[in-house]
Design a protein around this motif. Sequence first.
Motif, mmCIF file in Angstrom:
data_model
loop_
_atom_site.group_PDB
_atom_site.id
_atom_site.type_symbol
_atom_site.label_atom_id
_atom_site.label_comp_id
_atom_site.label_asym_id
_atom_site.label_seq_id
_atom_site.Cartn_x
_atom_site.Cartn_y
_atom_site.Cartn_z
ATOM 1 N N CYS A 65 -12.481 34.104 -50.784
ATOM 2 C CA CYS A 65 -11.656 33.365 -51.353
ATOM 3 C C CYS A 65 -12.513 31.872 -51.445
ATOM 4 N N CYS A 72 -14.060 31.048 -46.338
ATOM 5 C CA CYS A 72 -15.209 31.488 -44.922
ATOM 6 C C CYS A 72 -16.454 30.921 -45.526
ATOM 7 N N CYS A 129 -11.353 39.250 -43.883
ATOM 8 C CA CYS A 129 -11.518 40.005 -45.114
ATOM 9 C C CYS A 129 -12.640 40.985 -45.048
HETATM 10 S S1 SF4 Z 1 -10.807 35.676 -44.195
HETATM 11 FE FE1 SF4 Z 1 -10.562 35.790 -46.556
HETATM 12 S S2 SF4 Z 1 -9.047 35.018 -47.307
HETATM 13 FE FE2 SF4 Z 1 -9.304 34.149 -45.162
HETATM 14 S S3 SF4 Z 1 -10.772 32.508 -45.757
HETATM 15 FE FE3 SF4 Z 1 -12.055 34.344 -45.375
HETATM 16 S S4 SF4 Z 1 -12.280 34.971 -47.425
HETATM 17 FE FE4 SF4 Z 1 -10.704 33.612 -47.491
#
Ligand code: SF4
Length: 300
Positions: free
Chosen positions: A18, A21, A85
């Motif tokens: 998204c 990260c 994720c």
């Molecule tokens: S873990 Fe997934 S949902 Fe959370 S910030 Fe990282 S990419 Fe985005």
Amino acid sequence: MSGLTKSPWIIHYDASSCNGCDIEVLACLTPLFDVERLGVMNTGNPKHADIFLVTGAVNEQSRDVIRNIYNQMPEPKVVVAVGICASSGGIFRECYNISGGVDSVIPVDVYVPGCAARPEAIVDGVVQALGVLTKKQADFKAAANSRDEIVYRRAEKSDAPEILALQKTAGQCEAEIYNDENLPALQQTLGELQNDFDKAIYIKAVINGKIIGSVRGQASNGTGFVSGISVHPYFQRRDIGHRLVQELEKALPDAKRFEAFTGRPNERALHLLGALGYHEFKTEPFTPAITWVHLEKERK
Ligand code: SF4
């Protein structure tokens, strides 16, 4: 390769994140957290990378890209899944188009938790990755110094990813000799290599289950064509290339003569082929830095 863990190079890929990260990964690379002070460099070229940082879950579009980047990286290499994720699929895990975390496609060495993963955790993950890289490098060195027997046998199509990684590692050393990275071995993709198994044979050198050398051969109209001699840098100067070519010649029984080619100024490869009885019969320019040298010999 001794500076590998003192200045590891990182390649970052967003599998379907998204961007939360990714922003934190960028924060690590920019002056606030500044991982460059630890010698870590960001690169866009997988052939130069030691650590593969992946963010986001794996979907249909990113799966092949992840595999391709991973296969293009030389050994030893480490994969870091950044964020929940990339580690497990996270909140997108049950989505129709998500196959899971990065480990659903390639082996992952370090998992960095968090949503989004905090920069401190990412830096910690990179430091852990350096430990894994050191261990993998030590394993390679131990194998190189061991007295375990090297086994030579015909490679299967399923060996293609490992052979490709070996070609990238050996090809980097060769590119340094030429000061030119346009070598075909460095440009080849996994798909091209897998398709090549339909028309050519590959002989592999294996120690402790690890492929540390390979050569490609093909017979046509009584001539055996020898190319792509690759030996991992830790295992060079042990006559492995020499033995690989001999095994390949045996595996092409219909060939009455053989042709091989290598580049000048790669004197080591020219010397290897000369010691096996090959004689130069033609040269052609490839790039301003590389001249292909074609060599031949009759079967005795
Ligand atoms: S873990 Fe997934 S949902 Fe959370 S910030 Fe990282 S990419 Fe985005």
